[in-house]
Design an enzyme around this catalytic site. Structure first.
Site, PDB file in Angstrom:
ATOM      1  N   GLU A   1     -46.615 100.101 -27.387  1.00 40.00           N
ATOM      2  CA  GLU A   1     -46.578 101.577 -27.547  1.00 40.00           C
ATOM      3  C   GLU A   1     -47.669 101.921 -26.462  1.00 40.00           C
ATOM      4  O   GLU A   1     -48.564 101.388 -25.946  1.00 40.00           O
ATOM      5  CB  GLU A   1     -46.611 102.072 -28.765  1.00 40.00           C
ATOM      6  CG  GLU A   1     -45.529 101.525 -29.860  1.00 40.00           C
ATOM      7  CD  GLU A   1     -45.852 102.072 -31.277  1.00 40.00           C
ATOM      8  OE1 GLU A   1     -46.753 102.846 -31.491  1.00 40.00           O
ATOM      9  OE2 GLU A   1     -45.093 101.748 -32.059  1.00 40.00           O
TER      10      GLU A   1
ATOM     11  N   ALA B   1     -50.859 101.564 -27.477  1.00 42.52           N
ATOM     12  CA  ALA B   1     -50.929 100.150 -28.436  1.00 42.52           C
ATOM     13  C   ALA B   1     -50.247  98.949 -27.564  1.00 42.52           C
ATOM     14  O   ALA B   1     -49.345  98.506 -27.860  1.00 42.52           O
ATOM     15  CB  ALA B   1     -50.372 100.242 -29.867  1.00 42.52           C
ATOM     16  N   GLY B   2     -50.784  98.677 -26.390  1.00 43.14           N
ATOM     17  CA  GLY B   2     -50.388  97.451 -25.296  1.00 43.14           C
ATOM     18  C   GLY B   2     -50.902  96.286 -25.866  1.00 43.14           C
ATOM     19  O   GLY B   2     -50.189  95.707 -26.491  1.00 43.14           O
ATOM     20  N   SER B   3     -52.202  96.154 -25.433  1.00 42.60           N
ATOM     21  CA  SER B   3     -53.071  94.853 -25.928  1.00 42.60           C
ATOM     22  C   SER B   3     -53.144  94.601 -27.351  1.00 42.60           C
ATOM     23  O   SER B   3     -53.550  93.535 -27.936  1.00 42.60           O
ATOM     24  CB  SER B   3     -53.979  94.612 -25.245  1.00 42.60           C
ATOM     25  OG  SER B   3     -53.980  94.469 -23.501  1.00 42.60           O
TER      26      SER B   3
ATOM     27  N   TRP C   1     -42.767 100.720 -22.069  1.00 47.52           N
ATOM     28  CA  TRP C   1     -42.779  99.492 -21.059  1.00 47.52           C
ATOM     29  C   TRP C   1     -41.626  98.476 -21.662  1.00 47.52           C
ATOM     30  O   TRP C   1     -41.824  97.367 -21.517  1.00 47.52           O
ATOM     31  CB  TRP C   1     -44.063  98.610 -21.169  1.00 47.52           C
ATOM     32  CG  TRP C   1     -45.258  99.510 -20.814  1.00 47.52           C
ATOM     33  CD1 TRP C   1     -46.250  99.862 -21.560  1.00 47.52           C
ATOM     34  CD2 TRP C   1     -45.443 100.341 -19.557  1.00 47.52           C
ATOM     35  NE1 TRP C   1     -46.997 100.864 -20.945  1.00 47.52           N
ATOM     36  CE2 TRP C   1     -46.786 100.954 -19.592  1.00 47.52           C
ATOM     37  CE3 TRP C   1     -44.792 100.377 -18.105  1.00 47.52           C
ATOM     38  CZ2 TRP C   1     -47.298 101.736 -18.537  1.00 47.52           C
ATOM     39  CZ3 TRP C   1     -45.231 100.854 -17.334  1.00 47.52           C
ATOM     40  CH2 TRP C   1     -46.583 101.572 -17.396  1.00 47.52           C
TER      41      TRP C   1
ATOM     42  N   THR D   1     -38.530  96.483 -21.064  1.00 45.10           N
ATOM     43  CA  THR D   1     -37.600  96.037 -20.142  1.00 45.10           C
ATOM     44  C   THR D   1     -36.163  96.175 -20.598  1.00 45.10           C
ATOM     45  O   THR D   1     -35.832  95.630 -21.708  1.00 45.10           O
ATOM     46  CB  THR D   1     -37.876  94.255 -19.672  1.00 45.10           C
ATOM     47  OG1 THR D   1     -39.056  94.271 -19.222  1.00 45.10           O
ATOM     48  CG2 THR D   1     -36.928  93.810 -18.729  1.00 45.10           C
TER      49      THR D   1
ATOM     50  N   GLY E   1     -48.470  86.887   8.943  1.00 44.09           N
ATOM     51  CA  GLY E   1     -49.058  87.650   9.885  1.00 44.09           C
ATOM     52  C   GLY E   1     -48.500  89.065   9.432  1.00 44.09           C
ATOM     53  O   GLY E   1     -48.222  89.831   8.641  1.00 44.09           O
ATOM     54  N   GLY E   2     -48.415  90.206  10.757  1.00 47.12           N
ATOM     55  CA  GLY E   2     -47.888  91.242  10.640  1.00 47.12           C
ATOM     56  C   GLY E   2     -46.562  91.373  10.003  1.00 47.12           C
ATOM     57  O   GLY E   2     -46.163  92.289   9.442  1.00 47.12           O
TER      58      GLY E   2
ATOM     59  N   GLU F   1     -46.645  90.501 -20.961  1.00 48.24           N
ATOM     60  CA  GLU F   1     -46.837  89.547 -21.990  1.00 48.24           C
ATOM     61  C   GLU F   1     -48.207  89.094 -22.189  1.00 48.24           C
ATOM     62  O   GLU F   1     -48.445  88.059 -22.578  1.00 48.24           O
ATOM     63  CB  GLU F   1     -46.195  88.210 -21.472  1.00 48.24           C
ATOM     64  CG  GLU F   1     -44.477  88.404 -21.274  1.00 48.24           C
ATOM     65  CD  GLU F   1     -43.713  88.703 -22.385  1.00 48.24           C
ATOM     66  OE1 GLU F   1     -44.158  88.696 -23.571  1.00 48.24           O
ATOM     67  OE2 GLU F   1     -42.358  88.679 -22.307  1.00 48.24           O
TER      68      GLU F   1
END
Length: 393
Positions: free
Chosen positions: A129, A132-134, A158, A160, A340-341, A364
Site C-alpha cells: 500500500e 506500507a511498502g516494506s 504497485w 503488477t 560506449g555512445g 519484492e
C-alpha cells in the site's frame, strides 16, 4: 550466447529448449515496440500459458507443470534474457497462485486452481500500500465480515498486472491485532467495486502494467478466504520467499542478456585495427560481467535446491535476490559502457536493460530489507542441515 546449463532430466532439457524457441520467435520480435509504446503484451502471456510456462512449479494434479524450482527459475532466466517485463509477469502470476496452492482447502483447489494454472487466466498479487511498502503489517485495506461474505475497502499500490489481471490475491485487515489481523482473499477481477488506476509512468519495465488497485465495497464470499482469519501475513511472507527467488532468476536472465549483447558488440566493433574484445582493458570488464552472472546464477539455484528439498530457504532467497539484483545493476551498467555512445542510445537494448535492472533492487522487498532479513537469520544461525541431494538425511 545463451547460458550453458546442466539439467537433471531430458524433460528439463526439452523445456529449456522450448522456452528458448518461444523467446526467439514470439518474444524477441515484439519486445522493442511493446516497451517503446508502453503496451502490455497480454497475447504473449496467452502464448506462454498454452505452452504450459505459467504453471511450472505447481502440481500436475491441478494443471501445473510439476517442475522443481531449480528448473522453473531457469525458464524464467531464459525469458528474462529476452524480455524482462514478461519474465516478471510470469513470476508474479506464480506468486499470485501461491496462496491458493499452498494454503487453500482441497475443495478450493479443485474449484479454482486448474483454471488459474491453465494458461488463460493471469493473476496479480496485492500486498503493498502507499504507506506500507516494506512494512506489510501496517496495511489498512479492510475486510469486514457481513454474513456469508466479506466486504473489502482500500487501495493496493504497485500492483503488477493491475487492470489486466483476471484475479487478484489480496491481503486485507480483518482485525486490529497488528500483524495477526491480516487475512488473504482470492478476488476475481470482474467483481463489482474492483478497479485500477492508470498505470504508473515507470523508468523501466514499461511493457509491464503497474498501478494501484482500488477496492470499493467489494463483496467476496467467505469461501474465497484462503487460510484462517489472521493467517494472511504468514501467507504473504511465505509467498515472498518464493517471489524473491523468481526475481533473482529474472535478474540473472536480464544480466545474461546484457552480457550477450556486450560480447557480440565487442567481437564486431574494431578500434586500432582489432576487435575491441582483444583489448585487455575491455576484456577484463567483460570477464567481470561474466563472473557476476555466473555467481548470481549459482547463488539463486542453490537457494532453489533448498526449497526443492523441503528445507528452510528464506534467508538464502534473500541472499539470492540481493546478489542477483545488485549484480544485474552492475552488469547492465557495464554493458552500456562497453557499447560506449551507442550504449546510451535506444538503437541498442542495453540502455533498456540498465533501466530495467534498477527496479530489481527495489521490488519484492528492497535490497536494504534483504540485508535486514539476512542479518536476523545470522543471529539464529546454527550448524545447518546436511542432506544427500534428492535423498534422505
Amino acid at each position: 550466447m545463451p547460458a550453458t546449463r546442466t539439467l537433471p532430466t531430458a524433460e528439463a532439457v526439452d523445456l529449456i529448449g522450448l522456452t528458448r524457441e518461444l523467446a526467439e520467435k514470439e518474444l524477441a520480435p515484439r519486445v522493442g515496440d511493446a516497451e517503446a509504446e508502453e503496451r502490455f503484451p497480454r497475447e504473449v502471456f496467452r502464448t506462454l500459458g498454452r505452452a504450459g510456462l505459467l504453471s511450472l512449479p505447481y502440481p500436475e494434479e491441478h494443471g501445473g507443470g510439476g517442475q522443481p524450482y531449480e528448473i522453473y527459475l531457469q525458464v524464467l532466466e531464459e525469458i528474462a534474457a529476452v524480455w524482462s517485463s514478461v519474465a516478471v509477469g510470469v513470476s508474479v502470476h506464480a506468486l499470485s497462485c501461491y496462496g491458493l496452492a499452498t494454503f487453500g482447502t482441497a475443495e478450493q483447489k479443485r474449484e479454482w486452481l486448474p483454471r488459474m494454472l491453465g494458461g488463460d487466466l493471469l493473476g496479480a498479487y496485492c500486498l503493498s500500500e502507499a504507506h506500507a511498502g516494506s512494512d506489510p503489517g501496517a496495511l489498512r485495506t479492510r475486510a469486514v465480515r457481513d454474513g456469508d461474505d466479506y466486504v473489502l475497502n482500500g487501495a493496493k499500490a504497485w500492483t503488477t498486472h493491475a487492470g489486466h489481471a483476471d484475479f487478484y490475491t489480496v491481503m486485507a485487515r480483518t482485525s486490529d491485532d497488528g500483524s495477526h489481523g491480516i487475512s488473504c482473499f482470492l478476488v476475481p477481477a470482474d467483481t463489482p467495486g474492483v478497479s485500477a488506476d492508470p498505470p504508473e509512468r515507470k523508468m523501466g519495465l514499461t511493457g509491464s502494467a503497474t498501478a494501484t488497485v482500488r477496492l470499493t465495497d467489494v463483496r467476496v464470499p467467505a469461501g474465497r478466504r484462503l487460510g484462517a482469519e489472521g493467517q494472511g501475513l504468514a501467507i504473504a511472507l511465505a509467498s515472498l520467499d518464493c517471489g524473491r527467488l523468481g526475481i533473482a532468476a529474472v535478474a540473472v536472465g536480464l544480466a545474461q542478456g546484457a552480457l550477450d549483447h556486450a560480447v557480440n558488440y565487442a567481437r564486431e566493433r574494431e578500434t586500432f585495427g582489432r576487435a575491441i574484445i582483444d583489448h585487455q582493458g575491455l576484456a577484463f570488464v567483460l570477464a567481470d560481467m561474466a563472473a557476476a552472472v555466473q555467481s548470481a546464477r549459482a547463488t539463486t539455484l542453490a537457494a532453489a535446491r533448498l526449497k526443492d528439498q523441503g528445507l528452510p530457504f528464506g534467508s538464502e532467497a534473500s541472499i539470492a535476490k540481493l546478489v542477483a539484483t545488485d549484480n544485474a545493476m552492475k552488469v547492465t551498467t557495464d554493458a552500456v559502457q562497453v557499447l560506449g555512445g551507442y550504449g546510451y542510445t535506444r538503437d541498442f537494448p542495453v540502455e533498456r536493460y540498465m533501466r530495467e535492472a534498477k527496479v530489481m533492487q527495489i521490488f519484492e522487498g528492497t535490497n536494504q530489507i534483504q540485508r535486514l532479513i539476512i542479518g536476523r537469520a545470522l543471529k539464529q544461525h546454527d550448524r545447518g542441515t546436511l542432506r544427500v541431494r534428492n535423498g534422505e538425511n
